[in-house]
Design a protein around this motif. Sequence first.
Motif, PDB file in Angstrom:
ATOM      1  N   GLN A  77       0.826  -1.204   0.000  1.00 15.42           N
ATOM      2  CA  GLN A  77       0.000   0.000   0.000  1.00 15.42           C
ATOM      3  C   GLN A  77       0.864   1.259   0.000  1.00 15.42           C
ATOM      4  O   GLN A  77       0.585   2.212  -0.725  1.00 15.42           O
ATOM      5  N   GLN A  78       1.912   1.247   0.796  1.00 16.93           N
ATOM      6  CA  GLN A  78       2.765   2.434   0.878  1.00 16.93           C
ATOM      7  C   GLN A  78       3.550   2.626  -0.410  1.00 16.93           C
ATOM      8  O   GLN A  78       3.750   3.752  -0.850  1.00 16.93           O
ATOM      9  N   GLU A  79       3.993   1.528  -1.025  1.00 17.90           N
ATOM     10  CA  GLU A  79       4.687   1.640  -2.304  1.00 17.90           C
ATOM     11  C   GLU A  79       3.768   2.255  -3.355  1.00 17.90           C
ATOM     12  O   GLU A  79       4.188   3.065  -4.180  1.00 17.90           O
ATOM     13  N   GLN A  80       2.479   1.891  -3.314  1.00 18.85           N
ATOM     14  CA  GLN A  80       1.508   2.453  -4.257  1.00 18.85           C
ATOM     15  C   GLN A  80       1.318   3.950  -4.001  1.00 18.85           C
ATOM     16  O   GLN A  80       1.217   4.736  -4.944  1.00 18.85           O
ATOM     17  N   LYS A  81       1.303   4.345  -2.742  1.00 21.37           N
ATOM     18  CA  LYS A  81       1.167   5.766  -2.421  1.00 21.37           C
ATOM     19  C   LYS A  81       2.358   6.562  -2.941  1.00 21.37           C
ATOM     20  O   LYS A  81       2.206   7.680  -3.427  1.00 21.37           O
ATOM     21  N   VAL A  82       3.556   5.985  -2.832  1.00 20.59           N
ATOM     22  CA  VAL A  82       4.754   6.655  -3.351  1.00 20.59           C
ATOM     23  C   VAL A  82       4.664   6.782  -4.869  1.00 20.59           C
ATOM     24  O   VAL A  82       4.954   7.840  -5.427  1.00 20.59           O
ATOM     25  N   LEU A  83       4.219   5.709  -5.529  1.00 19.14           N
ATOM     26  CA  LEU A  83       4.052   5.757  -6.982  1.00 19.14           C
ATOM     27  C   LEU A  83       3.058   6.837  -7.398  1.00 19.14           C
ATOM     28  O   LEU A  83       3.307   7.591  -8.347  1.00 19.14           O
ATOM     29  N   ASP A  84       1.921   6.905  -6.694  1.00 15.47           N
ATOM     30  CA  ASP A  84       0.916   7.921  -6.988  1.00 15.47           C
ATOM     31  C   ASP A  84       1.478   9.327  -6.791  1.00 15.47           C
ATOM     32  O   ASP A  84       1.217  10.224  -7.588  1.00 15.47           O
ATOM     33  N   ALA A  85       2.251   9.503  -5.735  1.00 16.60           N
ATOM     34  CA  ALA A  85       2.842  10.814  -5.452  1.00 16.60           C
ATOM     35  C   ALA A  85       3.855  11.187  -6.534  1.00 16.60           C
ATOM     36  O   ALA A  85       3.933  12.354  -6.950  1.00 16.60           O
ATOM     37  N   LYS A  86       4.607  10.202  -7.027  1.00 18.62           N
ATOM     38  CA  LYS A  86       5.564  10.468  -8.112  1.00 18.62           C
ATOM     39  C   LYS A  86       4.834  10.899  -9.384  1.00 18.62           C
ATOM     40  O   LYS A  86       5.269  11.820 -10.082  1.00 18.62           O
ATOM     41  N   ARG A  87       3.727  10.230  -9.676  1.00 17.22           N
ATOM     42  CA  ARG A  87       2.928  10.606 -10.852  1.00 17.22           C
ATOM     43  C   ARG A  87       2.406  12.031 -10.707  1.00 17.22           C
ATOM     44  O   ARG A  87       2.380  12.788 -11.673  1.00 17.22           O
ATOM     45  N   GLU A  88       1.976  12.367  -9.521  1.00 16.40           N
ATOM     46  CA  GLU A  88       1.456  13.721  -9.270  1.00 16.40           C
ATOM     47  C   GLU A  88       2.552  14.763  -9.464  1.00 16.40           C
ATOM     48  O   GLU A  88       2.316  15.827 -10.041  1.00 16.40           O
ATOM     49  N   VAL A  89       3.757  14.475  -8.983  1.00 20.95           N
ATOM     50  CA  VAL A  89       4.882  15.399  -9.177  1.00 20.95           C
ATOM     51  C   VAL A  89       5.154  15.576 -10.673  1.00 20.95           C
ATOM     52  O   VAL A  89       5.337  16.702 -11.148  1.00 20.95           O
ATOM     53  N   SER A  90       5.132  14.491 -11.424  1.00 18.91           N
ATOM     54  CA  SER A  90       5.368  14.567 -12.872  1.00 18.91           C
ATOM     55  C   SER A  90       4.291  15.405 -13.556  1.00 18.91           C
ATOM     56  O   SER A  90       4.589  16.232 -14.424  1.00 18.91           O
ATOM     57  N   ARG A 111       1.702  27.324 -10.295  1.00 21.03           N
ATOM     58  CA  ARG A 111       2.173  25.971 -10.633  1.00 21.03           C
ATOM     59  C   ARG A 111       3.414  25.599  -9.816  1.00 21.03           C
ATOM     60  O   ARG A 111       3.567  24.445  -9.419  1.00 21.03           O
ATOM     61  N   LYS A 112       4.286  26.568  -9.565  1.00 21.74           N
ATOM     62  CA  LYS A 112       5.470  26.302  -8.732  1.00 21.74           C
ATOM     63  C   LYS A 112       5.047  25.908  -7.321  1.00 21.74           C
ATOM     64  O   LYS A 112       5.606  24.981  -6.727  1.00 21.74           O
ATOM     65  N   ASP A 113       4.061  26.627  -6.777  1.00 24.69           N
ATOM     66  CA  ASP A 113       3.572  26.311  -5.436  1.00 24.69           C
ATOM     67  C   ASP A 113       2.971  24.909  -5.388  1.00 24.69           C
ATOM     68  O   ASP A 113       3.219  24.140  -4.449  1.00 24.69           O
ATOM     69  N   LYS A 114       2.182  24.578  -6.402  1.00 25.24           N
ATOM     70  CA  LYS A 114       1.546  23.248  -6.451  1.00 25.24           C
ATOM     71  C   LYS A 114       2.604  22.152  -6.594  1.00 25.24           C
ATOM     72  O   LYS A 114       2.499  21.095  -5.965  1.00 25.24           O
ATOM     73  N   LEU A 115       3.627  22.419  -7.394  1.00 26.64           N
ATOM     74  CA  LEU A 115       4.707  21.443  -7.566  1.00 26.64           C
ATOM     75  C   LEU A 115       5.464  21.239  -6.260  1.00 26.64           C
ATOM     76  O   LEU A 115       5.757  20.105  -5.866  1.00 26.64           O
ATOM     77  N   ALA A 116       5.742  22.323  -5.560  1.00 27.16           N
ATOM     78  CA  ALA A 116       6.440  22.219  -4.270  1.00 27.16           C
ATOM     79  C   ALA A 116       5.602  21.415  -3.278  1.00 27.16           C
ATOM     80  O   ALA A 116       6.131  20.576  -2.527  1.00 27.16           O
ATOM     81  N   GLU A 117       4.301  21.642  -3.297  1.00 24.18           N
ATOM     82  CA  GLU A 117       3.381  20.904  -2.414  1.00 24.18           C
ATOM     83  C   GLU A 117       3.416  19.410  -2.753  1.00 24.18           C
ATOM     84  O   GLU A 117       3.490  18.557  -1.862  1.00 24.18           O
ATOM     85  N   SER A 118       3.383  19.084  -4.035  1.00 24.28           N
ATOM     86  CA  SER A 118       3.422  17.680  -4.461  1.00 24.28           C
ATOM     87  C   SER A 118       4.753  17.023  -4.106  1.00 24.28           C
ATOM     88  O   SER A 118       4.784  15.861  -3.706  1.00 24.28           O
TER      89      SER A 118
END
Length: 139
Positions: A77-90, A111-118
Amino acid sequence: MKFLSSLFAIAACGLLAASVFAAEQAPQLSGCAAKRQDITTQIENAKAAGNAGQQAGLEKALSEMNANCTDADLLKQQEQKVLDAKREVSRRQADLNKAMSKGDPEKIDKRKDKLAESRKELQDEQEKLEKVQPDEDDD
């Protein structure tokens, strides 16, 4: 009188240092054991605060966690959360690149603020993943 208050202050500092030292010596729990400890601590806090409703909910959560939690599932589950977070950063990086190509300073800042948040969320999820991963030296 000053001697007694100084003695008391020194004794209090010693007790505090001993408890900090003891906390450092405690092994770090991971996986389901860490979740179990966290819920147990929350139950104790709810008891101390006299919050019976919260205590009952936490006890139910602990019971379900004990019945259903496995370290392998938790890791997955945690690995999936990391994957989802990586996709969001991309995705956020692509949004920023698009805004930069259009040259709108307001959108770029947004967009910079949103990227920093992600990126922060990704870092948090990666730290959680490190906590649930089994230790290499336990083999």
